[in-house]
Design a protein around this motif. Structure first.
Motif, PDB file in Angstrom:
ATOM      1  N   GLN B 539      12.896   7.952   2.752  1.00 46.72           N
ATOM      2  CA  GLN B 539      13.142   6.502   2.548  1.00 46.72           C
ATOM      3  C   GLN B 539      12.749   5.833   3.911  1.00 46.72           C
ATOM      4  OE1 GLN B 539      17.056   5.552   1.169  1.00 46.72           O
ATOM      5  NE2 GLN B 539      17.119   7.489   0.358  1.00 46.72           N
ATOM      6  N   ILE B 540      13.164   6.287   4.971  1.00 48.78           N
ATOM      7  CA  ILE B 540      12.675   5.844   6.282  1.00 48.78           C
ATOM      8  C   ILE B 540      11.341   5.799   6.515  1.00 48.78           C
ATOM      9  CG2 ILE B 540      13.037   5.761   8.801  1.00 48.78           C
ATOM     10  CD1 ILE B 540      15.874   6.827   8.196  1.00 48.78           C
ATOM     11  N   LYS B 541      10.660   7.042   6.096  1.00 51.63           N
ATOM     12  CA  LYS B 541       9.346   7.193   6.337  1.00 51.63           C
ATOM     13  C   LYS B 541       8.454   6.207   5.464  1.00 51.63           C
ATOM     14  CE  LYS B 541       7.822  11.502   6.126  1.00 51.63           C
ATOM     15  NZ  LYS B 541       7.623  12.890   5.794  1.00 51.63           N
ATOM     16  N   GLU B 542       8.839   5.924   4.309  1.00 51.33           N
ATOM     17  CA  GLU B 542       7.881   5.176   3.347  1.00 51.33           C
ATOM     18  C   GLU B 542       8.094   3.557   4.125  1.00 51.33           C
ATOM     19  OE1 GLU B 542       8.940   7.389  -0.682  1.00 51.33           O
ATOM     20  OE2 GLU B 542      10.037   5.433  -0.547  1.00 51.33           O
ATOM     21  N   ARG B 543       9.225   3.334   4.606  1.00 52.99           N
ATOM     22  CA  ARG B 543       9.207   1.970   5.365  1.00 52.99           C
ATOM     23  C   ARG B 543       8.396   1.847   6.418  1.00 52.99           C
ATOM     24  NH1 ARG B 543      15.759   2.311   5.515  1.00 52.99           N
ATOM     25  NH2 ARG B 543      16.091   2.678   3.301  1.00 52.99           N
ATOM     26  N   LEU B 544       8.267   2.876   7.165  1.00 54.10           N
ATOM     27  CA  LEU B 544       7.495   3.148   8.450  1.00 54.10           C
ATOM     28  C   LEU B 544       6.025   3.160   8.067  1.00 54.10           C
ATOM     29  CD1 LEU B 544       9.601   5.539  10.646  1.00 54.10           C
ATOM     30  CD2 LEU B 544       8.941   3.206  11.240  1.00 54.10           C
ATOM     31  N   VAL B 545       5.654   3.747   7.198  1.00 50.32           N
ATOM     32  CA  VAL B 545       4.231   3.751   6.547  1.00 50.32           C
ATOM     33  C   VAL B 545       3.917   2.245   6.127  1.00 50.32           C
ATOM     34  CG1 VAL B 545       2.740   4.346   4.763  1.00 50.32           C
ATOM     35  CG2 VAL B 545       4.197   6.193   5.636  1.00 50.32           C
ATOM     36  N   VAL B 546       4.845   1.655   5.484  1.00 49.34           N
ATOM     37  CA  VAL B 546       4.402   0.191   5.219  1.00 49.34           C
ATOM     38  C   VAL B 546       4.109  -0.338   6.521  1.00 49.34           C
ATOM     39  CG1 VAL B 546       5.423  -1.854   4.106  1.00 49.34           C
ATOM     40  CG2 VAL B 546       5.435   0.381   2.836  1.00 49.34           C
ATOM     41  N   HIS B 547       5.188  -0.312   7.325  1.00 51.86           N
ATOM     42  CA  HIS B 547       5.104  -1.134   8.750  1.00 51.86           C
ATOM     43  C   HIS B 547       3.673  -0.724   9.477  1.00 51.86           C
ATOM     44  CE1 HIS B 547       5.848  -2.499  12.537  1.00 51.86           C
ATOM     45  NE2 HIS B 547       5.987  -1.367  13.104  1.00 51.86           N
ATOM     46  N   ALA B 548       3.630   0.487   9.350  1.00 50.88           N
ATOM     47  CA  ALA B 548       2.343   1.108  10.273  1.00 50.88           C
ATOM     48  C   ALA B 548       0.824   0.470   9.682  1.00 50.88           C
ATOM     49  CB  ALA B 548       2.172   2.579  10.229  1.00 50.88           C
ATOM     50  N   ALA B 549       0.947   0.590   8.384  1.00 51.26           N
ATOM     51  CA  ALA B 549      -0.322  -0.002   7.499  1.00 51.26           C
ATOM     52  C   ALA B 549      -0.651  -1.415   8.085  1.00 51.26           C
ATOM     53  CB  ALA B 549      -0.219   0.324   6.216  1.00 51.26           C
ATOM     54  N   LYS B 550       0.492  -1.968   8.018  1.00 53.96           N
ATOM     55  CA  LYS B 550       0.271  -3.704   8.353  1.00 53.96           C
ATOM     56  C   LYS B 550      -0.041  -3.768   9.781  1.00 53.96           C
ATOM     57  CE  LYS B 550       3.810  -5.938   6.119  1.00 53.96           C
ATOM     58  NZ  LYS B 550       5.256  -6.299   5.849  1.00 53.96           N
ATOM     59  N   LEU B 551       0.708  -3.304  10.770  1.00 50.92           N
ATOM     60  CA  LEU B 551       0.460  -3.175  12.161  1.00 50.92           C
ATOM     61  C   LEU B 551      -0.948  -2.732  12.601  1.00 50.92           C
ATOM     62  CD1 LEU B 551       2.225  -4.295  14.550  1.00 50.92           C
ATOM     63  CD2 LEU B 551       2.694  -1.834  14.811  1.00 50.92           C
ATOM     64  N   TYR B 552      -1.346  -1.761  11.976  1.00 53.11           N
ATOM     65  CA  TYR B 552      -2.864  -1.246  12.428  1.00 53.11           C
ATOM     66  C   TYR B 552      -3.720  -1.435  11.321  1.00 53.11           C
ATOM     67  CZ  TYR B 552       0.123   0.860  15.801  1.00 53.11           C
ATOM     68  OH  TYR B 552       1.109   0.987  17.041  1.00 53.11           O
TER      69      TYR B 552
END
Lengths: 488, 775
Positions: B539-552
């Protein structure tokens, strides 16, 4: 009477301890855990059987410090006067670096639940000090007094063999600093008797053997504590008030072993461990038995005199000693008398010992040429178990091949360690043949009516005792086969 | 790709060391008795009955209350809620006996004093007025007294047993008595309770089942679950003995703590622990087996009677599991198995590693042996002839199809690697030449069902926090009793986040973090909690992936987890950096994970279902030498091949296999429970109850994992449970001893040794066989 002082003094790890108020039944484990808040040593059984509380006690013997593993749960604080107590907390370096023993245990996955682990670490440490590269057999023997319920021991044994690859024994602080430590230990003992408390709370640590004889004659109601492997349980299990107590485990004169041309004399305070080298030299048959008495810590604490003095029907030393024709030297004040060991055991819980009298030594005549001797211990678990029965046999055949002398004694078969007089009588004058053995075996029921208990049934005890005579016969005629556990 | 070479690679499937190892060896690992006590901590001690069955007239507490340091006494009348800690919720297990004691050692009351020594001494000072009642302490006596049961029995049935039995060319009837076992965890039962404000109480308990302790304390105090917090950092051994048996101690400590508003600790001494807490059930199995001239079994009809003790505790599920394992690894064309969880005037028996399964399997090996000796064959031949098939002959007595059978390969490999056939031939030759020492060798298989048979227990939760510096906090519902669960779950989490184990802090288990947990039992710890932790990480990783895709500014699919962080398009982002930016962007960095085992179901009423998610397999070969004059013996060599699927941690798993085997060997050889004619347990300390020591370990002890095995089911890392199955590997010791005994009658008579096979049983077995051979 000797000069008297009023403090128990010892070194605990790095700290000098001076106790002017100590109860005779205060255990070292409670002292460590409750008073010093050193909680690495654990209570697993409070009877000296599991080893979770194992610590090392160093004392000066023949101008050297000797460190023995002991079980703190049944060791009394007052017995520690003039010693160095080392607990598991003392092993790691000041910066937290693990000791080689500890690192080996970690790397070999030697701990699971970890509760027994400090005790194992201390037992392995004690071994490593004496033997830097122990064999598997030596490791197993050093660990007989430590129970682990998780690992199945295999990784702990591996760790025990690997310690020296993690550090050199010479670099170990207790070895490197032994001269300074010896001086500190010796400085604790000013040669006076230590007395603390009064009445039931009285602690007496005599200055010498003569001082002990004197103080015990004057206080015959006192309990004598040497190794505390029996009395310790009176306190921890049965909550008996054992005071006043006279502690004698430190008396060097009681640790003498005297070898003469004809006999070997052990003073009463000689521990099982201390006795082993000389026993092995003169009675190799006893060496094998010795390794199966209790665990290492108890062998380091328990004394030959204590095993005899308390008169247990299941002590392991009386049967072989009786079969060897041992004599017991008893002393009260300055009066001494000598009796045959077999005559000391009068009835269950009753020995031929007068008020104020104590066992000073036991003497074993060497086995003359032509006499055959063997001892067999039978227990549910091979090592670190109390005998279901223990049988010892000694015979001499005359020129005609007839049995001239037979001394057979058993423990665990009666209320006391007891000679098999009817069996002996059936053998005397008979040829040493299977037929004579068969005839003698029938006489066992005259000598023994064993009981059934948690260790064995009466039926098993009797049958096995009879079979041990068969084994003895087979061994003397060259056909014996004995179980042997072969390890690398 | 990895620009941070200092980042470690995944440690999943590698031999990470026990996380507490350095603390264990330094004496720095805290057990409950080591925790710094709050000022004014009181100490409670139980007073135990000295009758097996009696009416209690009156108890005179005068001397107790007058003893030094005594603060007070707790009796049944002092229980604010219900005087009961029955885990089966049958209300049959009082904390303190009321009116009647039902076994020797039953708690009567507790003394609370300033020190433990004072409480312990005072507990012996009460004068109790008993009126004796008749009692039965063992299986046969309980059957003779009418066979009262503590809980509903189970019947498993498949095929037409009567017809199959009638048409079988050969029949064997017999019975085997299988002894119980004390857990002998090195750390005994212990609890400490600290009162809080309102109804709150915090309990430190040595328990495998914190949620159950929470429930029992709440039940006894009459307060809601939310007011009770139970903490467990570690146990000094459990083995099933702390699944329910800690309840009473925690409840007493909590009662005292609330009553006097002071912390309270309770710890029985070893004798009282062994006397007053339950053990492995001993069984008597009466059997009737039909088979043919090749040794193939046609039908089995057996009754599994167990000494349950005075209350139900876990005797229902334990005796159920004995029936579930009445087959071990063998196909029975027709089978009927029935349980008898018998009421006895003894301590209530409980969970113990294997949970009834070992007893069921030991009985199966007994009739294999009967068949082999009746046909003059090597028992291994009979075993192989009766193994479950892979496509046919593969339905269990509970109608579950065995879908993952690897017993053939395990046994074939071990037979070859242990050189079984040549050694057996050599042993037969040795026995022919030697009159006094005799040898035996045996190979026995293990097949063990994994899952709680109470389907709802097969769930778990985890709570994972990622802090903004990238450090990770791991909580789950499993408890650490030495088995290495904590390190395994940490390995799962480190692997999921592609970080090092040092980045993860393993937290003590507490009911305040993860609620409604199951016992750490049934070998299920890493299966359930590993998956729950993995789910939280997901669950945490999924949120981090969404965040990373947006950020980078890349596709989510282009965000890859790599050692030490993520690769987002062209950009490597270290984990800590990613987390820090996620925090600033208000991404939730905490998650509760959850897992429930799929596929399983069970209908107890019909005795049918799919109670086990999968099976764990193993096999062992033991070689022994016995002394026919004394019955003493030595286990000379043991070879083991055991299946843990794809191991999460081979070192930890080998430790479970070695330790489980030795513990099983103790159960079957030297660990004998003896009650006297008054109903008092006489083997209640290490001086009288003999678990294995270091020098009982076989001098040759070859332990291997089946490295090729992969769990057919999608478990965590395709691993398999390892806690219990290795215990049953020790059955080969019994069978090897049997062969050695059988040699005295030229292998023509089945030795039928009851367990534990003590030296006495070996000698008496030899004597019986010699007598029977003489006719």
């Amino acid at each position: 009477m000797s000069a008297v002082s009023h403090a128990i003094r010892f070194i605990l790890n790095d700290e000098e301890i001076t106790l002017t108020d100590v109860a005779p039944d205060q255990t070292l484990l409670d002292f460590l855990r409750l008073e010093k808040r050193l909680r690495g040593s654990k209570e697993g059984c409070a009877e000296g059987d599991c080893g979770a509380c194992t610590v090392l006690v160093g004392r000066v013997m023949n101008d050297e410090i000797i460190y023995d593993s002991v079980t703190a749960c049944i060791r009394f604080v007052a017995s520690l006067h003039g010693t160095h107590v080392v607990t598991v907390e003392h092993l790691a370096g000041k910066n937290g670096t693990l000791h080689p023993v500890q690192q080996a245990m970690v790397d070999e996955h030697g701990s699971q639940c970890g509760f027994c682990t400090p005790g194992f670490v201390m037992s392995l440490y004690g071994l490593w000090m004496r033997d830097a590269n122990p064999s598997q057999g030596a490791v197993e023997k050093a660990l007989q007094g430590n129970l682990c319920r998780c690992t199945g021991y295999a990784p702990i044994i591996r760790a025990g063999k690997a310690i020296s690859s993690y550090g050199a024994p010479e670099a170990d602080p207790l070895r490197a600093e032994r001269i300074a430590l010896k001086a500190r230990i010796q400085a604790l003992n000013d040669g006076s008797r230590v007395e603390i408390g009064t009445g039931k709370a009285r602690v007496i640590v005599p200055a010498s053997l003569d001082d002990f004889a004197e103080v015990y004659a004057a206080n015959p109601e006192a309990t004598i504590v040497a190794g505390s492997t029996d009395v310790g349980l009176w306190v921890t299990k049965f909550m008996r008030n054992v005071g006043p107590v006279i502690f004698i485990g430190h008396l060097q004169e009681l640790k003498r072993i005297v070898e003469t041309d004809g006999e070997l004399q052990f003073y009463a305070g000689v521990s099982y461990s201390e006795a082993l080298p000389k026993l092995n030299a003169h009675f190799p048959q006893l060496g094998e038995l010795w390794d199966r008495i209790a665990g290492e810590q108890i062998r380091n604490m328990g004394t030959i005199g204590g095993n005899i003095a308390n008169g247990s029907p299941i002590g392991d030393t009386p049967p072989p000693f009786i079969a060897l024709g041992a004599k017991l030297q008893l002393r009260r004040g300055n009066q001494r008398r000598e009796i045959a060991l077999q005559d000391y055991f009068l009835a269950y819980g009753k020995q031929d010992r007068q008020p104020g009298e104590f066992v000073e030594s036991v003497t074993l005549p060497y086995l003359p040429d032509g006499e055959r001797f063997a001892v067999y211990k039978i227990s549910k678990r091979r090592d670190e178990d109390i005998s279901a029965l223990c049988g010892a046999f000694c015979i001499r055949l005359g020129d005609a091949g007839l049995v001239e002398m037979a001394r057979i004694a058993f423990g665990g078969m009666a209320a006391t360690p007891k000679r098999a007089e009817a069996v002996e009588a059936a053998l005397i004058g008979k040829p040493w043949t299977p037929d004579s053995i068969d005839a003698a075996i029938a006489a066992f029921t005259e000598d023994y009516q064993p009981i059934s208990d948690m260790r064995a049934s009466a039926e098993y005890r009797l049958l096995t005792a009879q079979n041990l005579l068969r084994r003895f016969f087979l061994e003397t005629t060259g056909e014996g086969q004995r179980l042997k556990r072969e390890v690398a | 790709m990895n620009k941070h070479p200092s980042i470690v690679r995944s440690t999943l499937h590698e031999s990470s060391k026990h996380d507490s190892g350095p603390k264990h060896v330094a004496g720095a690992a805290e057990y409950i008795d080591d925790i710094v006590e709050p000022v004014g901590t009181m100490h409670a001690y139980l007073a135990l009955s000295s009758r097996a069955h009696a009416e209690i007239g009156s108890i005179d507490f005068a001397a107790v209350k007058a003893a030094p340091g005594v603060i007070g006494v707790l009796t049944a009348a002092d229980v604010p809620g219900e005087n009961d800690v029955s885990p089966s919720h049958k209300h049959d297990e009082p904390i303190f006996a009321e009116g009647r004691v039902q076994f020797w050692g039953q708690p009567l009351f507790a003394v609370v004093a300033e020190t433990r020594d004072q409480a312990r001494r005072a507990a012996h000072l009460a004068k109790v007025d008993y009126t004796d009642l008749p009692f039965a302490t063992n299986v046969r006596a309980a059957q003779a007294a009418g066979g009262k049961l503590v809980t509903e029995p189970l019947k498993l049935e498949r095929g037409d047993v009567a017809a199959a039995m009638a048409s079988a060319p050969r029949r064997v009837r017999g019975s085997i008595a299988i002894g119980g076992q004390d857990h002998f965890y090195l750390e005994g039962q212990i609890a400490m309770a600290i009162p809080g404000e309102d109804e709150d109480v915090t309990v430190f308990a040595s328990t495998q089942h914190p949620s159950e302790v929470q429930l029992m304390v709440a039940h006894v105090l009459g307060i809601p679950l939310h007011s009770v917090t139970v903490n467990v950092r570690r146990m000094g051994g459990g083995f099933g003995g702390k699944e329910t048996q800690g309840n009473l101690f925690a409840a007493v400590a909590a009662m005292a703590a609330k009553k006097w508003r002071r912390a309270c600790k309770i710890r029985p001494d070893r004798d009282d622990d062994m006397t007053a807490t339950g053990k492995r059930h001993d069984f008597v199995v009466d059997y009737d087996v039909g088979y043919d001239d090749n040794g193939k079994i046609a039908a089995v009809d057996a009754v599994y009677a167990a000494r349950a003790g005075f209350s139900s505790d876990l005797s229902g599920p334990v005796t159920d599991r004995a029936l579930f394992h009445c087959d071990n690894a063998y196909w029975y064309p027709a089978v009927r198995a029935r349980s008898e969880p018998l009421y006895t005037n003894t301590v209530s028996n409980t969970a113990f590693r294997g949970f009834g399964g070992p007893q069921g399997m030991m009985a199966a090996e007994r009739w294999i042996e009967d068949i082999a000796y009746s046909l003059g064959k090597d028992p291994l031949e009979i075993r192989k002839a009766n193994f479950y098939g892979t496509d046919t002959d593969n339905v269990t007595p509970y109608h579950q199809t065995v879908e993952d059978n690897i017993v053939h390969r395990v046994v074939e490999e071990l037979e070859a690697s242990s050189d079984y056939q040549a050694r057996r031939a050599a042993i037969l030759a040795f026995n022919a030449k030697n009159a006094i020492l005799k040898k035996g060798i045996a190979l026995t298989p293990v097949k063990f069902g994994i899952s709680f048979t109470a389907t709802w227990y097969n769930q778990a939760g985890a709570l994972v926090h990622v802090y903004k510096d990238g450090s990770i906090h791991l909580s789950h519902g499993g408890t650490e009793m030495g088995q290495g669960l904590y390190i395994k779950v940490a390995q799962v989490l480190a692997d999921a986040f592609c970080v090092g184990l040092d980045d993860i802090k393993i937290m003590a288990t507490t009911t305040g973090k993860v609620p409604n947990t199951s016992a750490t039992a049934a070998s299920s710890g890493s299966d359930l909690n590993g998956m729950a932790a993995w789910d939280a990480a997901r669950q945490i990783k999924e949120r981090l992936v969404v965040h990373a895709a947006k950020l980078y500014q890349c596709d989510e699919a282009a965000v890859l987890w790599v050692p030490g962080g993520v690769q987002a398009g062209d950009q490597f982002v270290p984990f800590a950096e990613l987390v820090a930016s996620a925090y600033l962007n208000r991404v939730q960095l905490s998650a509760a994970g959850f897992y429930k085992t799929p596929k399983i179901h069970w209908d107890r009423a019909t005795g049918q279902g799919h109670p086990f998610y999968y099976f764990a397999y193993g096999a062992s070969v033991s070689e022994v030498t016995i002394d026919t004059l004394t019955g003493e013996y030595i286990v000379d060599r043991v070879d083991i091949l055991h299946d843990v699927g794809r191991s999460l941690n081979p070192a930890i798993d080998i430790g479970q296999v070695e330790g489980g085997f030795i513990q099983g060997m103790g159960w079957l050889t030297t660990e004998e429970l003896v009650w006297d004619d008054k109903g008092q347990l006489r083997t209640k300390a290490p001086s009288t109850y003999k678990i294995p020591v270091a020098s009982d370990v076989p001098p040759v002890f070859n332990v291997k994992l089946a490295e090729w095995s992969v769990n057919a089911e999608p478990t965590i890392g395709r691993s398999k449970a390892v806690g219990e199955p290795p215990l049953m590997l020790a059955m080969s010791v019994v069978e090897a001893l049997s062969m050695a005994v059988a040699s005295v009658a030229d292998y023509a008579i089945a030795p039928r040794l009851d367990t534990p096979v003590t030296p006495e049983r070996v000698l008496m077995g030899c004597e019986r066989l010699k007598r029977e051979a003489r006719g």
